[in-house]
Design a protein around this motif. Structure first.
Motif, PDB file in Angstrom:
ATOM      1  N   ASN A 309       7.067  15.991 -35.451  1.00  0.00           N
ATOM      2  CA  ASN A 309       5.961  15.010 -36.369  1.00  0.00           C
ATOM      3  C   ASN A 309       4.824  15.695 -35.667  1.00  0.00           C
ATOM      4  N   ASP A 310       3.552  15.052 -36.154  1.00  0.00           N
ATOM      5  CA  ASP A 310       2.414  15.293 -35.928  1.00  0.00           C
ATOM      6  C   ASP A 310       1.465  14.038 -35.584  1.00  0.00           C
ATOM      7  N   ASP A 311       1.720  13.889 -34.196  1.00  0.00           N
ATOM      8  CA  ASP A 311       0.857  12.715 -33.942  1.00  0.00           C
ATOM      9  C   ASP A 311      -0.716  12.737 -33.648  1.00  0.00           C
ATOM     10  N   ASN A 312      -1.364  12.068 -33.660  1.00  0.00           N
ATOM     11  CA  ASN A 312      -2.933  12.148 -33.307  1.00  0.00           C
ATOM     12  C   ASN A 312      -2.759  11.584 -31.689  1.00  0.00           C
ATOM     13  N   ILE A 313      -2.723  12.554 -30.699  1.00  0.00           N
ATOM     14  CA  ILE A 313      -2.725  12.241 -29.583  1.00  0.00           C
ATOM     15  C   ILE A 313      -3.716  11.342 -29.077  1.00  0.00           C
ATOM     16  N   ALA A 314      -5.003  11.330 -29.644  1.00  0.00           N
ATOM     17  CA  ALA A 314      -5.860  10.462 -28.974  1.00  0.00           C
ATOM     18  C   ALA A 314      -5.670   8.895 -29.679  1.00  0.00           C
ATOM     19  N   ASP A 315      -4.915   8.779 -30.421  1.00  0.00           N
ATOM     20  CA  ASP A 315      -4.285   7.514 -30.772  1.00  0.00           C
ATOM     21  C   ASP A 315      -3.613   6.552 -29.465  1.00  0.00           C
ATOM     22  N   PHE A 316      -2.928   7.470 -28.655  1.00  0.00           N
ATOM     23  CA  PHE A 316      -2.352   6.780 -27.449  1.00  0.00           C
ATOM     24  C   PHE A 316      -2.913   6.729 -26.221  1.00  0.00           C
ATOM     25  N   TYR A 317      -4.567   7.226 -26.300  1.00  0.00           N
ATOM     26  CA  TYR A 317      -5.098   6.933 -25.090  1.00  0.00           C
ATOM     27  C   TYR A 317      -5.629   5.302 -24.695  1.00  0.00           C
ATOM     28  N   PRO A 318      -5.131   4.961 -23.651  1.00  0.00           N
ATOM     29  CA  PRO A 318      -5.407   3.722 -23.340  1.00  0.00           C
ATOM     30  C   PRO A 318      -6.954   3.410 -22.793  1.00  0.00           C
ATOM     31  N   ASP A 319      -7.557   2.208 -22.893  1.00  0.00           N
ATOM     32  CA  ASP A 319      -8.593   1.921 -22.611  1.00  0.00           C
ATOM     33  C   ASP A 319      -8.760   1.523 -20.971  1.00  0.00           C
ATOM     34  N   PHE A 320      -9.017   2.806 -20.202  1.00  0.00           N
ATOM     35  CA  PHE A 320      -8.821   2.263 -18.640  1.00  0.00           C
ATOM     36  C   PHE A 320     -10.131   1.490 -18.552  1.00  0.00           C
ATOM     37  N   GLU A 321     -11.202   1.432 -18.956  1.00  0.00           N
ATOM     38  CA  GLU A 321     -12.358   0.772 -18.610  1.00  0.00           C
ATOM     39  C   GLU A 321     -12.062  -0.733 -18.326  1.00  0.00           C
ATOM     40  N   GLU A 322     -11.144  -1.221 -19.075  1.00  0.00           N
ATOM     41  CA  GLU A 322     -10.789  -2.719 -18.960  1.00  0.00           C
ATOM     42  C   GLU A 322      -9.852  -2.984 -17.568  1.00  0.00           C
ATOM     43  N   ASP A 323      -9.365  -2.029 -17.225  1.00  0.00           N
ATOM     44  CA  ASP A 323      -8.475  -1.814 -16.052  1.00  0.00           C
ATOM     45  C   ASP A 323      -9.134  -2.044 -14.684  1.00  0.00           C
ATOM     46  N   HIS A 324     -10.525  -1.674 -14.723  1.00  0.00           N
ATOM     47  CA  HIS A 324     -11.276  -1.375 -13.590  1.00  0.00           C
ATOM     48  C   HIS A 324     -10.596  -0.697 -12.440  1.00  0.00           C
ATOM     49  N   LEU A 325     -10.072   0.703 -12.729  1.00  0.00           N
ATOM     50  CA  LEU A 325      -9.277   1.700 -11.798  1.00  0.00           C
ATOM     51  C   LEU A 325     -10.036   1.908 -10.633  1.00  0.00           C
ATOM     52  N   VAL A 326      -9.315   1.727  -9.829  1.00  0.00           N
ATOM     53  CA  VAL A 326     -10.018   1.980  -8.295  1.00  0.00           C
ATOM     54  C   VAL A 326     -10.384   3.560  -8.216  1.00  0.00           C
ATOM     55  N   ASP A 327     -11.016   4.002  -7.465  1.00  0.00           N
ATOM     56  CA  ASP A 327     -11.249   5.472  -7.330  1.00  0.00           C
ATOM     57  C   ASP A 327     -10.430   5.828  -6.128  1.00  0.00           C
ATOM     58  N   SER A 328      -9.136   6.443  -6.486  1.00  0.00           N
ATOM     59  CA  SER A 328      -8.193   6.666  -5.539  1.00  0.00           C
ATOM     60  C   SER A 328      -8.710   7.653  -4.442  1.00  0.00           C
ATOM     61  N   GLU A 329      -8.117   7.563  -2.997  1.00  0.00           N
ATOM     62  CA  GLU A 329      -8.503   8.441  -2.075  1.00  0.00           C
ATOM     63  C   GLU A 329      -8.124   9.965  -2.384  1.00  0.00           C
ATOM     64  N   GLY A 330      -7.211  10.150  -3.099  1.00  0.00           N
ATOM     65  CA  GLY A 330      -6.556  11.473  -3.332  1.00  0.00           C
ATOM     66  C   GLY A 330      -6.787  12.051  -4.787  1.00  0.00           C
ATOM     67  N   TYR A 331      -5.640  12.917  -5.089  1.00  0.00           N
ATOM     68  CA  TYR A 331      -5.687  13.562  -6.236  1.00  0.00           C
ATOM     69  C   TYR A 331      -4.337  13.505  -6.701  1.00  0.00           C
ATOM     70  N   TYR A 332      -3.927  13.456  -8.230  1.00  0.00           N
ATOM     71  CA  TYR A 332      -2.719  13.635  -8.807  1.00  0.00           C
ATOM     72  C   TYR A 332      -2.761  14.648  -9.633  1.00  0.00           C
ATOM     73  N   GLN A 333      -1.643  15.337  -9.832  1.00  0.00           N
ATOM     74  CA  GLN A 333      -1.409  16.385 -10.915  1.00  0.00           C
ATOM     75  C   GLN A 333      -0.064  16.499 -11.485  1.00  0.00           C
ATOM     76  N   PRO A 334       0.112  15.910 -12.473  1.00  0.00           N
ATOM     77  CA  PRO A 334       1.412  16.054 -13.328  1.00  0.00           C
ATOM     78  C   PRO A 334       1.645  17.287 -13.730  1.00  0.00           C
ATOM     79  N   TYR A 335       2.946  17.732 -13.733  1.00  0.00           N
ATOM     80  CA  TYR A 335       2.987  19.343 -14.123  1.00  0.00           C
ATOM     81  C   TYR A 335       4.356  19.631 -14.647  1.00  0.00           C
ATOM     82  N   VAL A 336       4.681  20.537 -15.596  1.00  0.00           N
ATOM     83  CA  VAL A 336       6.016  20.963 -15.906  1.00  0.00           C
ATOM     84  C   VAL A 336       6.199  22.450 -15.734  1.00  0.00           C
ATOM     85  N   ASP A 337       7.622  22.696 -15.898  1.00  0.00           N
ATOM     86  CA  ASP A 337       8.062  24.161 -15.748  1.00  0.00           C
ATOM     87  C   ASP A 337       8.979  24.094 -17.089  1.00  0.00           C
ATOM     88  N   SER A 338       9.013  25.329 -17.802  1.00  0.00           N
ATOM     89  CA  SER A 338       9.983  25.378 -18.920  1.00  0.00           C
ATOM     90  C   SER A 338      10.135  27.101 -19.150  1.00  0.00           C
TER      91      SER A 338
END
Length: 510
Positions: A309-338
């Protein structure tokens, strides 16, 4: 009689018999035309020479090359046939191009939806690792994220149920193994209910991983429940390289705001409801915030490849502003290998962590089937004064794989690496933690299939609270494990040494 019918009607048994039948047919053809042996043998020599030249000159791991060259040279005709059937990457040029286009679409969506983040604290080692993952691991770097590490599958399961209940827009899940029982039944009840409420619920499972755990065409049952479902790499009983490339990833995404990954599959042994090899020690990590969006993109890219299928990826992006995300101390990086490309992301992440360690490298893995690069990296780090510790199972799930794991003990211990066996049972978690700074949690085992053939995923972390949670888990697990001495590693019979040495040669194929 009923048990006999149940056994012979089992999908795995039927597939195994069909494959054996095809191998027998090949053998029969060769025997039938043995009078033309000279002609067959001449053709065989020419084909084998071409195959060996191809193997030597491809970009695969040297140990993997050797493991195939030996049977080709030792088993006339069959060695070459078996390689041509099972030894190649099955994805076509068109499929690789298709995935490349999907990945480009994924990168563009990431740039549009998330602010660019870079490591700016002066740590060049961390920056190099992050840059590599950004270029080759499909993983953007995220900062506005919190996380919780779960040392046991049953803890992760409880948290997963709680978060699934909170879903408001969509739930995306993909797993290697799914089996009906307490764990899956509880999750499936929520998925079906959420789908009926109008949420976009999607599920991917690997057909080979579920060969003996789910009925054939199980996806149809899920579709009837309103759950969009697809099977990765459907397994067919035909001699084919389909065996090689499996989806070993484990991902749950909820509304793009919460994600889980780690070692656990969706079956009862992973939460110790069923005992198979003693206590099952596994893990998972939950991320909340922008890093969860990273896992959303990883899921959607594979979904688009399979489901077409051909999703419009931007449609799935959540509104993080409403969640008042904290500025975390460190960094996260999801990754894949294929296996879509020649880039071995999983092993390169591990090598980078080992080679740049200053104080310690602590590792948990169910299998320790490593090539010369990893062996030299671990031994060199230990010889240089880095505290290298590895925890492996005491009770194996596969005796032959455990035999190869044990065959590596002596060389590692001689170099100063400490090897522990998890005494209560089987450890399935795959973690690295380094210098109180870095950690990875994911699906990538220290074996050839995970490192070179399978689809895998993980999350690399730098200076996050979960780095120290992984560290504490390692220390506590170590306390329940037995240290393997050099004398114990060497004190085996000559027959067992020969057996392990033989298995080690073919370890890339296990």
């Amino acid at each position: 009689m009923k048990n006999f019918i149940k056994i012979i009607s089992n999908r795995a048994i039927i597939i195994g018999l069909l494959i054996l039948l095809q191998l027998g047919l090949l053998f029969a053809i060769i025997v039938r035309f043995e009078e033309y042996f000279v002609y067959f043998y001449t053709i065989y020599i020419m084909v084998s020479a071409a195959v060996i030249i191809k193997i030597v000159n491809n970009r695969s791991n040297p140990a993997y090359k050797i493991a195939w060259i030996i049977p080709i040279m030792l088993i006339p005709i069959f060695g070459t046939v078996i390689y041509l059937v099972f030894g190649r990457i099955r994805f076509t040029k068109e499929e690789k191009q298709k995935m490349s286009l999907i990945q480009e679409k994924e990168k563009e969506a990431n740039l549009k939806t998330v602010c660019s983040v870079t490591i700016d604290d002066g740590n060049e080692d961390a920056k190099i690792q992050s840059n590599y993952l950004s270029q080759y691991g499909e993983g953007a770097l995220f900062k506005h994220t919190s996380s919780q590490y779960f040392p046991l599958g049953e803890q992760a399961f409880k948290a997963m149920l709680e978060e699934l209940e909170k879903a408001e827009k969509y739930i995306f899940m993909e797993y290697f193994i799914v089996e009906e029982g307490k764990m899956w039944d509880a999750i499936l009840e929520i998925l079906e209910r959420k789908a009926k409420e109008g949420l976009d619920v999607r599920f991917i499972y690997d057909d080979f991983g579920c060969l003996t755990t789910l009925p054939h065409h199980y996806y149809r049952k899920l579709e009837n429940m309103g759950i969009k479902s697809c099977v990765f790499n459907p397994f067919i009983p035909v001699l084919s390289p389909v065996f090689n490339n499996r989806n070993h990833r484990k991902i749950t995404v909820i509304d793009g705001k919460v994600a889980f990954t780690g070692g656990i599959n969706l079956a009862d042994e992973y939460i110790n409801e069923v005992e198979r090899f003693g206590h099952w020690k596994d893990n998972s990590i939950m991320v909340k915030g922008e890093a969860a969006w990273g896992f959303t993109l990883l899921f959607l890219s594979l979904w688009e490849f399979i489901y077409k299928n051909d999703d419009n990826i931007a449609d799935f992006y959540p509104d993080f502003e409403e969640d008042h995300l904290v500025d975390s101390e460190g960094y996260y990086q999801p990754y894949v290998d294929s296996p879509f490309d020649a880039e071995t992301v999983g092993i390169n992440v591990y090598l980078n962590l080992i080679n740049r360690a200053k104080k310690y490298v602590y590792i948990t893995t169910p299998y320790l089937i490593i090539d010369n690069l990893l062996m030299e990296a671990l031994c060199t780090a230990a010889k240089g004064g880095v505290d290298v510790r590895i925890i492996v199972p005491h009770k194996p799930d596969k005796w032959y794989v455990h035999a190869v794991t044990k065959s590596n003990y002596s060389q590692l211990i001689e170099a100063g690496v400490k090897i522990y066996e998890y005494t209560p049972g089987f450890i399935h978690s795959k973690t690295f933690v380094v210098d109180d700074l870095y950690a990875t949690v994911g699906t990538i085992n220290l074996d050839y299939r995970s490192l070179f053939l399978h689809f895998e995923c993980g999350v690399w972390m730098y200076k996050t609270t979960s780095v120290m949670e992984v560290y504490e888990d390692h220390i506590q697990t170590e306390a329940m494990s037995q240290l393997v001495t050099l004398e114990e590693a060497r004190s085996i019979s000559w027959l067992r040494k020969v057996g392990r040495a033989t298995l080690a040669v073919f370890s890339p194929l296990l």
